[in-house]
Design a protein around this motif. Structure first.
Motif, PDB file in Angstrom:
ATOM      1  N   ILE A  56       0.839  -1.198   0.000  1.00  0.00           N
ATOM      2  CA  ILE A  56       0.000   0.000   0.000  1.00  0.00           C
ATOM      3  C   ILE A  56       0.876   1.250   0.000  1.00  0.00           C
ATOM      4  CG2 ILE A  56      -1.533   1.373   1.452  1.00  0.00           C
ATOM      5  CD1 ILE A  56      -3.090  -1.037   2.087  1.00  0.00           C
ATOM      6  N   ASN A  57       1.914   1.262   0.822  1.00  0.00           N
ATOM      7  CA  ASN A  57       2.810   2.415   0.853  1.00  0.00           C
ATOM      8  C   ASN A  57       3.492   2.621  -0.496  1.00  0.00           C
ATOM      9  OD1 ASN A  57       2.205   2.812   3.576  1.00  0.00           O
ATOM     10  ND2 ASN A  57       3.896   1.527   4.272  1.00  0.00           N
ATOM     11  N   GLU A  58       3.868   1.527  -1.134  1.00  0.00           N
ATOM     12  CA  GLU A  58       4.485   1.638  -2.453  1.00  0.00           C
ATOM     13  C   GLU A  58       3.499   2.184  -3.477  1.00  0.00           C
ATOM     14  OE1 GLU A  58       6.692  -1.255  -5.770  1.00  0.00           O
ATOM     15  OE2 GLU A  58       5.986  -2.069  -3.863  1.00  0.00           O
ATOM     16  N   ALA A  59       2.250   1.686  -3.438  1.00  0.00           N
ATOM     17  CA  ALA A  59       1.240   2.176  -4.375  1.00  0.00           C
ATOM     18  C   ALA A  59       0.914   3.643  -4.118  1.00  0.00           C
ATOM     19  CB  ALA A  59      -0.032   1.331  -4.253  1.00  0.00           C
ATOM     20  N   PHE A  60       0.896   4.059  -2.842  1.00  0.00           N
ATOM     21  CA  PHE A  60       0.641   5.462  -2.518  1.00  0.00           C
ATOM     22  C   PHE A  60       1.760   6.349  -3.066  1.00  0.00           C
ATOM     23  CE2 PHE A  60       1.007   9.158   0.271  1.00  0.00           C
ATOM     24  CZ  PHE A  60      -0.283   9.644   0.227  1.00  0.00           C
ATOM     25  N   GLY A  61       3.007   5.897  -2.933  1.00  0.00           N
ATOM     26  CA  GLY A  61       4.123   6.677  -3.467  1.00  0.00           C
ATOM     27  C   GLY A  61       4.057   6.810  -4.982  1.00  0.00           C
ATOM     28  N   LYS A  62       3.707   5.715  -5.667  1.00  0.00           N
ATOM     29  CA  LYS A  62       3.593   5.784  -7.120  1.00  0.00           C
ATOM     30  C   LYS A  62       2.463   6.723  -7.542  1.00  0.00           C
ATOM     31  CE  LYS A  62       5.493   1.200  -8.122  1.00  0.00           C
ATOM     32  NZ  LYS A  62       5.247  -0.136  -8.701  1.00  0.00           N
ATOM     33  N   ALA A  63       1.360   6.734  -6.791  1.00  0.00           N
ATOM     34  CA  ALA A  63       0.257   7.634  -7.119  1.00  0.00           C
ATOM     35  C   ALA A  63       0.662   9.087  -6.942  1.00  0.00           C
ATOM     36  CB  ALA A  63      -0.952   7.307  -6.236  1.00  0.00           C
ATOM     37  N   GLU A  64       1.439   9.387  -5.911  1.00  0.00           N
ATOM     38  CA  GLU A  64       1.896  10.757  -5.705  1.00  0.00           C
ATOM     39  C   GLU A  64       2.863  11.199  -6.799  1.00  0.00           C
ATOM     40  OE1 GLU A  64       0.861  13.001  -3.443  1.00  0.00           O
ATOM     41  OE2 GLU A  64      -0.672  11.507  -2.987  1.00  0.00           O
ATOM     42  N   VAL A  65       3.722  10.265  -7.231  1.00  0.00           N
ATOM     43  CA  VAL A  65       4.650  10.603  -8.323  1.00  0.00           C
ATOM     44  C   VAL A  65       3.886  10.881  -9.606  1.00  0.00           C
ATOM     45  CG1 VAL A  65       6.493   9.690  -9.787  1.00  0.00           C
ATOM     46  CG2 VAL A  65       6.585   9.359  -7.309  1.00  0.00           C
ATOM     47  N   ALA A  66       2.868  10.056  -9.895  1.00  0.00           N
ATOM     48  CA  ALA A  66       2.067  10.270 -11.100  1.00  0.00           C
ATOM     49  C   ALA A  66       1.275  11.577 -11.004  1.00  0.00           C
ATOM     50  CB  ALA A  66       1.121   9.088 -11.313  1.00  0.00           C
ATOM     51  N   ARG A  67       0.823  11.931  -9.821  1.00  0.00           N
ATOM     52  CA  ARG A  67       0.080  13.178  -9.643  1.00  0.00           C
ATOM     53  C   ARG A  67       0.983  14.389  -9.825  1.00  0.00           C
ATOM     54  NH1 ARG A  67      -0.839  16.246  -4.987  1.00  0.00           N
ATOM     55  NH2 ARG A  67      -2.734  17.513  -5.065  1.00  0.00           N
ATOM     56  N   SER A  68       2.243  14.260  -9.436  1.00  0.00           N
ATOM     57  CA  SER A  68       3.156  15.394  -9.556  1.00  0.00           C
ATOM     58  C   SER A  68       3.383  15.793 -11.011  1.00  0.00           C
ATOM     59  CB  SER A  68       4.491  15.053  -8.897  1.00  0.00           C
ATOM     60  OG  SER A  68       5.151  14.004  -9.584  1.00  0.00           O
ATOM     61  N   GLU A  69       3.191  14.868 -11.940  1.00  0.00           N
ATOM     62  CA  GLU A  69       3.374  15.197 -13.352  1.00  0.00           C
ATOM     63  C   GLU A  69       2.280  16.121 -13.872  1.00  0.00           C
ATOM     64  OE1 GLU A  69       3.621  11.552 -15.457  1.00  0.00           O
ATOM     65  OE2 GLU A  69       5.490  10.901 -14.497  1.00  0.00           O
ATOM     66  N   LEU A  70       1.165  16.235 -13.157  1.00  0.00           N
ATOM     67  CA  LEU A  70       0.070  17.111 -13.563  1.00  0.00           C
ATOM     68  C   LEU A  70       0.153  18.496 -12.926  1.00  0.00           C
ATOM     69  CD1 LEU A  70      -2.870  14.536 -13.274  1.00  0.00           C
ATOM     70  CD2 LEU A  70      -1.625  15.196 -15.334  1.00  0.00           C
ATOM     71  N   LEU A  71       1.075  18.696 -12.029  1.00  0.00           N
ATOM     72  CA  LEU A  71       1.192  19.973 -11.324  1.00  0.00           C
ATOM     73  C   LEU A  71       2.124  20.917 -12.077  1.00  0.00           C
ATOM     74  CD1 LEU A  71       1.528  18.643  -7.667  1.00  0.00           C
ATOM     75  CD2 LEU A  71      -0.540  19.455  -8.833  1.00  0.00           C
ATOM     76  N   PRO A  72       1.974  22.244 -11.865  1.00  0.00           N
ATOM     77  CA  PRO A  72       2.892  23.205 -12.501  1.00  0.00           C
ATOM     78  C   PRO A  72       4.325  22.999 -12.041  1.00  0.00           C
ATOM     79  CG  PRO A  72       0.938  24.304 -11.638  1.00  0.00           C
ATOM     80  CD  PRO A  72       0.899  22.911 -11.116  1.00  0.00           C
ATOM     81  N   THR A  73       5.251  23.330 -12.949  1.00  0.00           N
ATOM     82  CA  THR A  73       6.677  23.203 -12.667  1.00  0.00           C
ATOM     83  C   THR A  73       7.312  24.586 -12.699  1.00  0.00           C
ATOM     84  OG1 THR A  73       6.736  21.013 -13.661  1.00  0.00           O
ATOM     85  CG2 THR A  73       8.847  22.127 -13.357  1.00  0.00           C
ATOM     86  N   ILE A  74       8.022  24.932 -11.649  1.00  0.00           N
ATOM     87  CA  ILE A  74       8.689  26.233 -11.545  1.00  0.00           C
ATOM     88  C   ILE A  74      10.176  25.994 -11.333  1.00  0.00           C
ATOM     89  CG2 ILE A  74       8.878  28.380 -10.252  1.00  0.00           C
ATOM     90  CD1 ILE A  74       5.954  28.101  -9.528  1.00  0.00           C
ATOM     91  N   ASP A  75      10.991  26.599 -12.200  1.00  0.00           N
ATOM     92  CA  ASP A  75      12.448  26.503 -12.102  1.00  0.00           C
ATOM     93  C   ASP A  75      13.002  27.890 -11.789  1.00  0.00           C
ATOM     94  OD1 ASP A  75      12.379  23.808 -12.765  1.00  0.00           O
ATOM     95  OD2 ASP A  75      12.415  24.262 -14.914  1.00  0.00           O
ATOM     96  N   ALA A  76      13.903  27.956 -10.869  1.00  0.00           N
ATOM     97  CA  ALA A  76      14.540  29.225 -10.471  1.00  0.00           C
ATOM     98  C   ALA A  76      16.054  29.045 -10.494  1.00  0.00           C
ATOM     99  CB  ALA A  76      14.073  29.669  -9.094  1.00  0.00           C
ATOM    100  N   ILE A  77      16.725  30.004 -11.118  1.00  0.00           N
ATOM    101  CA  ILE A  77      18.181  29.990 -11.209  1.00  0.00           C
ATOM    102  C   ILE A  77      18.704  31.354 -10.769  1.00  0.00           C
ATOM    103  CG2 ILE A  77      20.179  29.700 -12.715  1.00  0.00           C
ATOM    104  CD1 ILE A  77      18.474  27.985 -14.533  1.00  0.00           C
ATOM    105  N   ALA A  78      19.682  31.370  -9.934  1.00  0.00           N
ATOM    106  CA  ALA A  78      20.298  32.612  -9.460  1.00  0.00           C
ATOM    107  C   ALA A  78      21.804  32.428  -9.437  1.00  0.00           C
ATOM    108  CB  ALA A  78      19.775  32.984  -8.075  1.00  0.00           C
ATOM    109  N   SER A  79      22.530  33.459  -9.902  1.00  0.00           N
ATOM    110  CA  SER A  79      23.986  33.402  -9.901  1.00  0.00           C
ATOM    111  C   SER A  79      24.550  34.808  -9.674  1.00  0.00           C
ATOM    112  CB  SER A  79      24.511  32.817 -11.217  1.00  0.00           C
ATOM    113  OG  SER A  79      24.155  33.654 -12.301  1.00  0.00           O
ATOM    114  N   GLU A  80      25.738  34.857  -9.141  1.00  0.00           N
ATOM    115  CA  GLU A  80      26.412  36.132  -8.888  1.00  0.00           C
ATOM    116  C   GLU A  80      27.905  35.951  -9.178  1.00  0.00           C
ATOM    117  OE1 GLU A  80      26.982  39.472  -5.351  1.00  0.00           O
ATOM    118  OE2 GLU A  80      25.961  37.566  -4.951  1.00  0.00           O
TER     119      GLU A  80
END
Length: 255
Positions: A56-80
């Motif tokens: 069950i824990n393994e299936a729950f983790g796989k479901a969360e990973v699959a759900r994350s693919e539907l969420l917005p992705t934000i990338d931030a880069i900072a350099s000095e």
């Protein structure tokens, strides 16, 4: 809490003599187990139930990973960076100094992506949710099967224990009959054939007793294995078989 026996010895050798009393460590290896306790262990701590919970824990983790693919992705880069430049190299003429700097250069960037329609990710998420639901149903079924198995093994152990008591009573009876046959033969009122017949009955009862002991040991080992208890720990079944009298019913009550 264990109490330590205290005795006063008049002889030093008597004080050093080993005692037949059961030590606390030895007594702790025996577990009195009721049917209710066995069912609780089977429901929460049996090996099959623990494996189902991990699935069950393994299936729950796989479901969360699959759900994350539907969420917005934000990338931030900072350099000095801290730079120092030559003015002639970049086409600038500086009469005071040929170097510019040092100076700090800061660069920050933020980017984001929002998936509008991702059929593959949606299908993966639905499949993962279905797999998680199936794993939860399997856990419920596994718990019920484990409890049924433990209950049947517990009752089997009680039946074998009662059968052992019967076998012990039979051999005690046959030994008394053998002694009676020997006494009769000695007194002249019995025959050698009676003695031989009594010896055969004792031999049969002894064989049945050994079989009953083996059945008790086998049933306890099966119950220990089903519950996942340490094999070095001895189990003692605390429940008893009780005969409940059945109320007599007439024809009208039966209907």
């Amino acid at each position: 809490m264990f109490g330590l026996p205290m005795s006063i010895f008049s002889d030093p050798e008597e004080a050093a003599a080993p005692s037949d009393e059961i030590l606390p460590d030895e007594a702790a290896k025996v577990r009195n187990l009721s049917l209710k306790q066995a069912m609780e262990i089977a429901e929460t701590a049996s090996l099959d139930v623990l494996l189902s919970e991990e699935r069950i824990n393994e299936a729950f983790g796989k479901a969360e990973v699959a759900r994350s693919e539907l969420l917005p992705t934000i990338d931030a880069i900072a350099s000095e960076r801290r730079l120092q430049r030559n003015s002639d190299a970049i086409g600038l003429s500086n009469q005071l100094s040929k170097t510019i700097g040092p100076y700090n250069l800061f660069d920050g960037r933020v980017s984001g992506t929002i998936p509008l329609i991702n059929l593959s990710a949606i299908q993966n998420w639905r499949a993962a949710k279905a797999n998680r639901k199936l794993s939860e149903q399997e856990l419920t079924s596994t718990r019920e099967e484990a409890m049924i198995l433990v209950a049947s093994l517990y009752l089997e152990g009680i039946r074998n224990r009662e059968a052992l008591k019967v076998a012990e009573a039979d051999i005690n009876r046959d030994k008394r009959l053998l002694q009676l046959a020997l006494d009769k033969k000695k007194a002249g009122s019995g025959t050698e054939l009676d003695v031989m017949h009594a010896e055969v009955e004792v031999s049969k009862a002894q064989e049945n007793l050994e079989i009953a002991k083996m059945e008790v040991t086998r049933s306890l080992l099966k119950l220990t294995n089903a519950l996942g208890i340490d094999l070095n720990e001895e189990i003692k079944l605390s429940d008893e078989l009780l005969l409940t009298p059945v109320r007599e019913m007439n024809f009208q009550d039966a209907l």
